[in-house]
Design a protein around this motif. Structure first.
Motif, PDB file in Angstrom:
ATOM      1  N   ILE A 468       0.843  -1.212   0.000  1.00  0.00           N
ATOM      2  CA  ILE A 468       0.000   0.000   0.000  1.00  0.00           C
ATOM      3  C   ILE A 468       0.879   1.264   0.000  1.00  0.00           C
ATOM      4  CG2 ILE A 468      -0.303   0.291   2.518  1.00  0.00           C
ATOM      5  CD1 ILE A 468      -3.287   0.357   0.218  1.00  0.00           C
ATOM      6  N   ASN A 469       2.087   1.143   0.568  1.00  0.00           N
ATOM      7  CA  ASN A 469       2.980   2.314   0.627  1.00  0.00           C
ATOM      8  C   ASN A 469       3.434   2.779  -0.750  1.00  0.00           C
ATOM      9  OD1 ASN A 469       2.981   2.585   3.434  1.00  0.00           O
ATOM     10  ND2 ASN A 469       4.386   0.855   3.612  1.00  0.00           N
ATOM     11  N   GLU A 470       3.377   1.885  -1.734  1.00  0.00           N
ATOM     12  CA  GLU A 470       3.769   2.267  -3.101  1.00  0.00           C
ATOM     13  C   GLU A 470       2.726   3.189  -3.741  1.00  0.00           C
ATOM     14  OE1 GLU A 470       6.610   1.703  -4.152  1.00  0.00           O
ATOM     15  OE2 GLU A 470       7.375  -0.178  -3.326  1.00  0.00           O
ATOM     16  N   TYR A 471       1.567   3.303  -3.106  1.00  0.00           N
ATOM     17  CA  TYR A 471       0.466   4.075  -3.695  1.00  0.00           C
ATOM     18  C   TYR A 471       0.115   5.278  -2.835  1.00  0.00           C
ATOM     19  CZ  TYR A 471       0.461  -0.209  -6.251  1.00  0.00           C
ATOM     20  OH  TYR A 471       0.875  -1.272  -7.013  1.00  0.00           O
ATOM     21  N   LEU A 472       0.981   5.592  -1.863  1.00  0.00           N
ATOM     22  CA  LEU A 472       0.743   6.687  -0.932  1.00  0.00           C
ATOM     23  C   LEU A 472       1.993   7.547  -0.827  1.00  0.00           C
ATOM     24  CD1 LEU A 472      -0.848   4.586   1.924  1.00  0.00           C
ATOM     25  CD2 LEU A 472      -2.043   6.435   0.724  1.00  0.00           C
ATOM     26  N   THR A 473       1.799   8.827  -0.581  1.00  0.00           N
ATOM     27  CA  THR A 473       2.950   9.663  -0.249  1.00  0.00           C
ATOM     28  C   THR A 473       2.992   9.857   1.264  1.00  0.00           C
ATOM     29  OG1 THR A 473       1.611  11.628  -0.507  1.00  0.00           O
ATOM     30  CG2 THR A 473       2.864  10.944  -2.422  1.00  0.00           C
ATOM     31  N   HIS A 474       4.145  10.222   1.764  1.00  0.00           N
ATOM     32  CA  HIS A 474       4.309  10.549   3.190  1.00  0.00           C
ATOM     33  C   HIS A 474       4.540  12.047   3.275  1.00  0.00           C
ATOM     34  CE1 HIS A 474       5.202   6.291   3.374  1.00  0.00           C
ATOM     35  NE2 HIS A 474       5.261   6.336   4.675  1.00  0.00           N
ATOM     36  N   LYS A 475       3.567  12.768   3.790  1.00  0.00           N
ATOM     37  CA  LYS A 475       3.788  14.204   3.987  1.00  0.00           C
ATOM     38  C   LYS A 475       4.014  14.426   5.486  1.00  0.00           C
ATOM     39  CE  LYS A 475       1.204  17.307   1.816  1.00  0.00           C
ATOM     40  NZ  LYS A 475      -0.108  17.933   1.531  1.00  0.00           N
ATOM     41  N   ALA A 476       5.127  15.040   5.832  1.00  0.00           N
ATOM     42  CA  ALA A 476       5.429  15.285   7.246  1.00  0.00           C
ATOM     43  C   ALA A 476       4.935  16.678   7.627  1.00  0.00           C
ATOM     44  CB  ALA A 476       6.928  15.172   7.491  1.00  0.00           C
ATOM     45  N   VAL A 477       4.126  16.749   8.678  1.00  0.00           N
ATOM     46  CA  VAL A 477       3.591  18.027   9.162  1.00  0.00           C
ATOM     47  C   VAL A 477       4.204  18.274  10.534  1.00  0.00           C
ATOM     48  CG1 VAL A 477       1.501  19.308   9.757  1.00  0.00           C
ATOM     49  CG2 VAL A 477       1.425  17.571   7.954  1.00  0.00           C
ATOM     50  N   SER A 478       4.665  19.481  10.739  1.00  0.00           N
ATOM     51  CA  SER A 478       5.306  19.791  12.009  1.00  0.00           C
ATOM     52  C   SER A 478       4.680  21.068  12.555  1.00  0.00           C
ATOM     53  CB  SER A 478       6.799  19.964  11.741  1.00  0.00           C
ATOM     54  OG  SER A 478       7.488  19.940  12.923  1.00  0.00           O
ATOM     55  N   ILE A 479       4.085  21.001  13.735  1.00  0.00           N
ATOM     56  CA  ILE A 479       3.352  22.148  14.289  1.00  0.00           C
ATOM     57  C   ILE A 479       4.026  22.587  15.586  1.00  0.00           C
ATOM     58  CG2 ILE A 479       1.130  22.895  15.246  1.00  0.00           C
ATOM     59  CD1 ILE A 479      -0.220  20.953  13.357  1.00  0.00           C
ATOM     60  N   LYS A 480       4.264  23.851  15.649  1.00  0.00           N
ATOM     61  CA  LYS A 480       4.908  24.370  16.853  1.00  0.00           C
ATOM     62  C   LYS A 480       3.870  24.454  17.969  1.00  0.00           C
ATOM     63  CE  LYS A 480       8.183  27.889  18.141  1.00  0.00           C
ATOM     64  NZ  LYS A 480       8.981  29.011  17.702  1.00  0.00           N
ATOM     65  N   THR A 481       4.174  23.860  19.106  1.00  0.00           N
ATOM     66  CA  THR A 481       3.212  23.869  20.217  1.00  0.00           C
ATOM     67  C   THR A 481       3.751  24.651  21.428  1.00  0.00           C
ATOM     68  OG1 THR A 481       4.119  21.779  20.954  1.00  0.00           O
ATOM     69  CG2 THR A 481       2.165  21.674  19.566  1.00  0.00           C
ATOM     70  N   GLY A 482       4.956  25.178  21.323  1.00  0.00           N
ATOM     71  CA  GLY A 482       5.523  25.937  22.439  1.00  0.00           C
ATOM     72  C   GLY A 482       6.880  26.473  22.034  1.00  0.00           C
ATOM     73  N   GLU A 483       7.624  26.957  23.017  1.00  0.00           N
ATOM     74  CA  GLU A 483       8.963  27.474  22.747  1.00  0.00           C
ATOM     75  C   GLU A 483       9.883  26.278  22.486  1.00  0.00           C
ATOM     76  OE1 GLU A 483       9.707  30.560  22.162  1.00  0.00           O
ATOM     77  OE2 GLU A 483       7.559  30.832  22.466  1.00  0.00           O
ATOM     78  N   SER A 484      10.699  26.403  21.467  1.00  0.00           N
ATOM     79  CA  SER A 484      11.577  25.297  21.132  1.00  0.00           C
ATOM     80  C   SER A 484      12.943  25.473  21.759  1.00  0.00           C
ATOM     81  CB  SER A 484      11.714  25.209  19.611  1.00  0.00           C
ATOM     82  OG  SER A 484      12.766  24.357  19.288  1.00  0.00           O
TER      83      SER A 484
END
Ligand code: NAD
Length: 487
Positions: A468-484
């Motif tokens: 199934i992975n051959e038919y899907l892309t992996h989009k990485a989402v990164s959300i800031k939730t505080g001070e880094s």
């Protein structure tokens, strides 16, 4: 009695299309050598139209709730199984395969794959990674998009379902280009699948010759993924054609699979397995065991018994209950006879080598089960994929030599090992460079297990959960939730 030839058109956006040129391709019944049907000789116009339709279908399908996608795929599975006899009949008329193979394909291969991937449609998930008080990161899994599927003639639904089912489960739209020799079942299948609830444009089938359509298909800029099953030579050409478009791809290519028989095997089972491995479907199976490697200590006895069995192999059309049907075209028959001629100069022909004498088989494209013994591993018949009922037998002295011979090939699709020694079975499974290892049987593979190919047999994952992975892309989402702490 002969039937009047059928007329089938292309299936684009849920409707039949005769094609703009008006030209048609003749599709033959290989068991009788007579015209079975005609399909349109499509070209650039039809590819453009199908790709455009697929982009429209994609928008609707990717917006469909995964649970609903799952229901539609399940409906396709059950309808195919209910209509198995109708599809099997069409398939066997077009390929010459036995009715048993046709029914098995519809019920247990294509039907089963749609069931399996129906179950996966609503289980597609990504990862999450949390840096407490800093970031929440997660993956969005999205369909690749509009996917082009190029299918060979041997088992259009058997092979087509392997890429079409996971592509649809993952929310992609599909454009299929079957081979000009065997397009019929995929055309009827697309109509049936649309009646099962696929929105128009999600599944399209275009037909045409290599010269009018083939060369324009894989390079079409509207494709986001190309999924090819066929020969290594064509696969390489397709990779070149699509190289400029940076598409996802899976390549399922040719094979020259070693079937390895050790002296500690159950000889009766190994003999049955060796016959099935090369003569079922007249050797026109990608994973066919076309190189038989036999331990020298049992070589003479094994080959003598094998030849006796090969002479008893039943040959006939789809309804004859035969193991061996015709090969697909008159041209393919000539090509195989040419390999047999070259084999005569390189090895010992021990049975077969020509056309069966039965007068009833003279109009179809039938060949005798053919075995060459004492074949050097460098011989042309040991190295090139013949895709016909021609077996090369080579002997080995010990396990090391068996591994060396097994891996001394450009291909790495499948293999088999016959031994009663469990440790040896595991050692061989690790040592062989092939995507599939059968132990003490040939051909029965679990569709629930993923596999990939080695060397010139292709790349990408087929079957099972990972495909199934051959038919899907992996989009990485990164959300800031505080001070880094990194800032
Ligand atoms: P092929 O490579 O001649 O054709 C395969 C498909 O590609 C057909 O639809 C054909 O029309 C199309 N095609 C040909 N030229 C093209 C081009 N330039 N652009 C786009 N499409 C093109 O193979 P075949 O003779 O139909 O099938 C037999 C081959 O398929 C064997 O080599 C066999 O091993 C392989 N095969 C592999 C698997 C696998 O799972 N690895 C399964 C079945 C068959």
């Amino acid at each position: 009695m002969s039937q009047a030839p059928m007329t089938l058109d292309m299936f684009i956006h849920g409707e039949w299309h005769a094609g703009s040129s008006g030209d048609r391709i003749e599709v033959m019944n290989p068991a009788k050598g007579e015209l079975l049907a005609t399909v349109p000789d499509g070209g650039q116009d039809e590819i453009d139209r199908a790709v455009e339709s697929a982009h429209e279908g994609l928008a609707a399908w990717r917006a469909t709730h995964p649970r609903q996608r799952s229901k539609v795929l399940y409906q396709i599975a059950t309808t195919l199984q209910e209509r198995a006899e109708e599809f099997a009949t069409l398939y066997t008329l077009n390929s010459g395969s036995s009715m048993w193979t046709g029914l098995w394909t519809m019920n247990d291969v294509a039907g089963r794959r749609f069931e399996y991937y129906a179950g996966m449609a609503d289980k597609i998930r990504g990862d999450t990674f949390v840096t407490p008080g800093e970031y929440l990161s997660y993956t969005l899994r999205e369909p690749v998009g509009v996917t082009g599927h190029i299918i060979p003639w041997n088992g259009p639904l058997w092979i087509g379902s392997r890429t079409i089912a996971p592509a649809l489960a993952a929310g992609n739209a599909v454009v299929i280009k079957p081979s000009k020799e065997a397009p019929l079942t995929l055309l009827k299948f697309a109509e049936m699948a649309t009646e099962c609830g696929l929105p128009p444009g999600v599944l399209n089938v275009v037909t045409g010759r290599g010269s009018t359509m083939g060369d324009r298909f894989a390079g079409h800029p509207g494709f986001d993924g190309i999924y090819f099953t066929g020969s290594t030579a064509t696969g390489r050409r397709i990779m070149e054609q699509s190289a400029g478009n940076e598409v996802h791809s899976v390549m399922e290519l040719g094979g020259k699979s070693p079937n390895i028989v050790f002296e500690d095997c159950d000889m009766e089972s190994a003999l049955d397995g060796a016959i099935m491995a090369i003569f079922a479907n007249s050797g026109q199976i990608c994973v066919a065991g076309s190189r038989l490697l036999v331990q020298e200590s049992i070589h003479d006895e094994f080959v003598e018994k094998l030849v006796a069995r090969a002479r008893d192999v039943k040959i006939g059309g789809p309804d004859a209950g035969a193991l061996m049907g015709p090969v697909i075209t008159a041209r393919q028959k000539e090509r195989i006879l040419d390999y047999i001629e070259s084999g005569r100069a390189e090895a010992e022909l021990v049975t077969g080598g020509g056309t069966p004498p039965d007068p009833e088989l003279q109009d179809g494209y039938f060949l005798e089960p053919t075995i060459f013994d004492r074949v050097p591993n460098g011989a042309r018949i040991a190295r090139e994929e013949i895709f016909g009922p021609v077996l090369s037998v080579t002997s080995f002295v010990d396990q090391d030599e068996a591994v060396m011979l097994a891996n001394d090939t450009d291909y790495g699709l499948a293999s088999a090992v016959w031994t009663e020694n469990l440790m040896r079975a595991h050692q061989m499974a690790e040592a062989i460079e092939a995507g599939q290892v059968y132990v003490n049987h040939y051909y029965t593979a679990a569709f629930e297990i993923s596999r990939s190919s080695y060397k010139a047999s292709g790349h990408g994952i087929s079957e099972g959960p990972d495909a199934i992975n051959e038919y899907l892309t992996h989009k990485a989402v990164s959300i800031k939730t505080g001070e880094s702490s990194w800032e």
